[in-house]
Design a protein around this motif. Sequence first.
Motif, PDB file in Angstrom:
ATOM      1  N   GLY A 134       0.791  -1.216   0.000  1.00 34.41           N
ATOM      2  CA  GLY A 134       0.000   0.000   0.000  1.00 34.41           C
ATOM      3  C   GLY A 134       0.829   1.276   0.000  1.00 34.41           C
ATOM      4  O   GLY A 134       2.046   1.275  -0.051  1.00 34.41           O
ATOM      5  N   ARG A 135       0.140   2.395   0.067  1.00 28.47           N
ATOM      6  CA  ARG A 135       0.716   3.737   0.106  1.00 28.47           C
ATOM      7  C   ARG A 135       1.502   4.047  -1.173  1.00 28.47           C
ATOM      8  O   ARG A 135       2.153   3.193  -1.760  1.00 28.47           O
ATOM      9  N   ALA A 136       1.432   5.318  -1.547  1.00 27.82           N
ATOM     10  CA  ALA A 136       2.127   5.774  -2.745  1.00 27.82           C
ATOM     11  C   ALA A 136       3.634   5.736  -2.533  1.00 27.82           C
ATOM     12  O   ALA A 136       4.131   5.859  -1.414  1.00 27.82           O
ATOM     13  N   SER A 137       4.358   5.553  -3.634  1.00 27.71           N
ATOM     14  CA  SER A 137       5.814   5.515  -3.579  1.00 27.71           C
ATOM     15  C   SER A 137       6.364   6.856  -3.095  1.00 27.71           C
ATOM     16  O   SER A 137       5.868   7.924  -3.470  1.00 27.71           O
ATOM     17  N   VAL A 138       7.394   6.789  -2.259  1.00 27.17           N
ATOM     18  CA  VAL A 138       8.006   8.021  -1.741  1.00 27.17           C
ATOM     19  C   VAL A 138       9.494   8.102  -2.083  1.00 27.17           C
ATOM     20  O   VAL A 138      10.121   9.129  -1.845  1.00 27.17           O
ATOM     21  N   ARG A 139      10.063   7.045  -2.649  1.00 26.96           N
ATOM     22  CA  ARG A 139      11.518   6.985  -2.777  1.00 26.96           C
ATOM     23  C   ARG A 139      12.106   8.048  -3.694  1.00 26.96           C
ATOM     24  O   ARG A 139      13.280   8.406  -3.555  1.00 26.96           O
ATOM     25  N   ASP A 140      11.299   8.591  -4.623  1.00 25.85           N
ATOM     26  CA  ASP A 140      11.818   9.593  -5.558  1.00 25.85           C
ATOM     27  C   ASP A 140      11.407  11.012  -5.208  1.00 25.85           C
ATOM     28  O   ASP A 140      11.654  11.942  -5.989  1.00 25.85           O
ATOM     29  N   LEU A 141      10.805  11.204  -4.063  1.00 25.07           N
ATOM     30  CA  LEU A 141      10.402  12.546  -3.646  1.00 25.07           C
ATOM     31  C   LEU A 141      11.618  13.414  -3.359  1.00 25.07           C
ATOM     32  O   LEU A 141      12.673  12.909  -2.949  1.00 25.07           O
ATOM     33  N   PRO A 142      11.502  14.718  -3.548  1.00 21.86           N
ATOM     34  CA  PRO A 142      12.584  15.615  -3.119  1.00 21.86           C
ATOM     35  C   PRO A 142      12.816  15.471  -1.620  1.00 21.86           C
ATOM     36  O   PRO A 142      11.918  15.060  -0.876  1.00 21.86           O
ATOM     37  N   ASP A 143      14.026  15.803  -1.183  1.00 23.26           N
ATOM     38  CA  ASP A 143      14.378  15.629   0.227  1.00 23.26           C
ATOM     39  C   ASP A 143      13.381  16.288   1.164  1.00 23.26           C
ATOM     40  O   ASP A 143      13.022  15.717   2.203  1.00 23.26           O
ATOM     41  N   SER A 144      12.925  17.490   0.823  1.00 22.80           N
ATOM     42  CA  SER A 144      12.015  18.203   1.718  1.00 22.80           C
ATOM     43  C   SER A 144      10.705  17.454   1.895  1.00 22.80           C
ATOM     44  O   SER A 144      10.171  17.365   3.008  1.00 22.80           O
ATOM     45  N   GLU A 145      10.179  16.877   0.809  1.00 25.25           N
ATOM     46  CA  GLU A 145       8.930  16.126   0.893  1.00 25.25           C
ATOM     47  C   GLU A 145       9.143  14.779   1.575  1.00 25.25           C
ATOM     48  O   GLU A 145       8.284  14.318   2.339  1.00 25.25           O
ATOM     49  N   LEU A 146      10.278  14.150   1.300  1.00 25.20           N
ATOM     50  CA  LEU A 146      10.573  12.871   1.951  1.00 25.20           C
ATOM     51  C   LEU A 146      10.737  13.078   3.446  1.00 25.20           C
ATOM     52  O   LEU A 146      10.263  12.262   4.249  1.00 25.20           O
ATOM     53  N   LEU A 147      11.376  14.164   3.838  1.00 25.70           N
ATOM     54  CA  LEU A 147      11.539  14.468   5.263  1.00 25.70           C
ATOM     55  C   LEU A 147      10.181  14.667   5.928  1.00 25.70           C
ATOM     56  O   LEU A 147       9.961  14.218   7.071  1.00 25.70           O
ATOM     57  N   GLU A 148       9.256  15.280   5.236  1.00 27.44           N
ATOM     58  CA  GLU A 148       7.904  15.466   5.785  1.00 27.44           C
ATOM     59  C   GLU A 148       7.218  14.119   6.006  1.00 27.44           C
ATOM     60  O   GLU A 148       6.561  13.903   7.030  1.00 27.44           O
ATOM     61  N   TYR A 174      20.320   7.206   3.051  1.00 28.71           N
ATOM     62  CA  TYR A 174      19.998   5.854   3.509  1.00 28.71           C
ATOM     63  C   TYR A 174      18.519   5.691   3.803  1.00 28.71           C
ATOM     64  O   TYR A 174      17.980   4.589   3.670  1.00 28.71           O
ATOM     65  N   TYR A 175      17.817   6.776   4.174  1.00 29.42           N
ATOM     66  CA  TYR A 175      16.358   6.676   4.234  1.00 29.42           C
ATOM     67  C   TYR A 175      15.806   6.351   2.849  1.00 29.42           C
ATOM     68  O   TYR A 175      14.974   5.456   2.680  1.00 29.42           O
TER      69      TYR A 175
END
Length: 256
Positions: A134-148, A174-175
């Motif tokens: 489940g949940r949308a992929s997050v691995r390619d998000l910009p750092d600011s969005e991934l941090l959120e 590494y995240y």
Amino acid sequence: MTDVRPGARRVGSPWLIGRKWPDGTPVRLYFFPHSGGSPGEYIRWAGQLPEAEVWGIQAPGRGSRIAEAPLTAMPELVEDLVRSAEFGTPAVFFGHSLGALTAFETARALRAAGLPGPSALVVSACPAPDRKRGRASVRDLPDSELLEIINQRYGGLPPEVTRDQALLELIMPYYRADFTVYETYQYAPGEPLGVPLHVVGGDQDIPTELLSAWAGFTTSDSSLTILPGGHFYFRDPAQHARLLRLLTDVTDAARR
């Protein structure tokens, strides 16, 4: 390290963080962390698990391995771990979230290589390997969005870390690598494990039917424990104590 006994000695593999007791503790408990997680969070439980020799799995790119490139695919991660680390027996594997899949695949890889594997597996807060996560992929998000996302779903980073841009630049890769491993994981069908498999989750996190499906991945006994809380249910003192009791029971059974 909070539970250090006189005469304890370190063991060589960079994958393993812990201490080997000279008195020959008869069961070893290996912790496989969640995405972006540190084995240190779990190793600190050692003082509350005095009958087990506690070890944490430390992947490249974090802790003392910060200079190494993180791994981004489950097959290469497990291959490197099994090639590098020697697991003592009897042993119990505990994995939380991504760590549940890593522990499961490590147990399979050890069996395939004819090497000693765990006497029991405890998996936490993760759907069964063949179920959608489940949940949308997050691995390619910009750092600011991934941090959120990290702050919203995974307990967040300490304020002193989020304010330190140089430190963020060290840890965000590494995240991102761990999220990539989790999101790209594909279960390859195979024979079920032959060891007891215990599943734990929070009642506000993974749907129960996705957790109960783990029972099909062993030919031995299985159990399902649902505790109050979310993805990190064990950070609540009461649920932490209940999880430790379960781990104690499982390691006691592995010792016999």
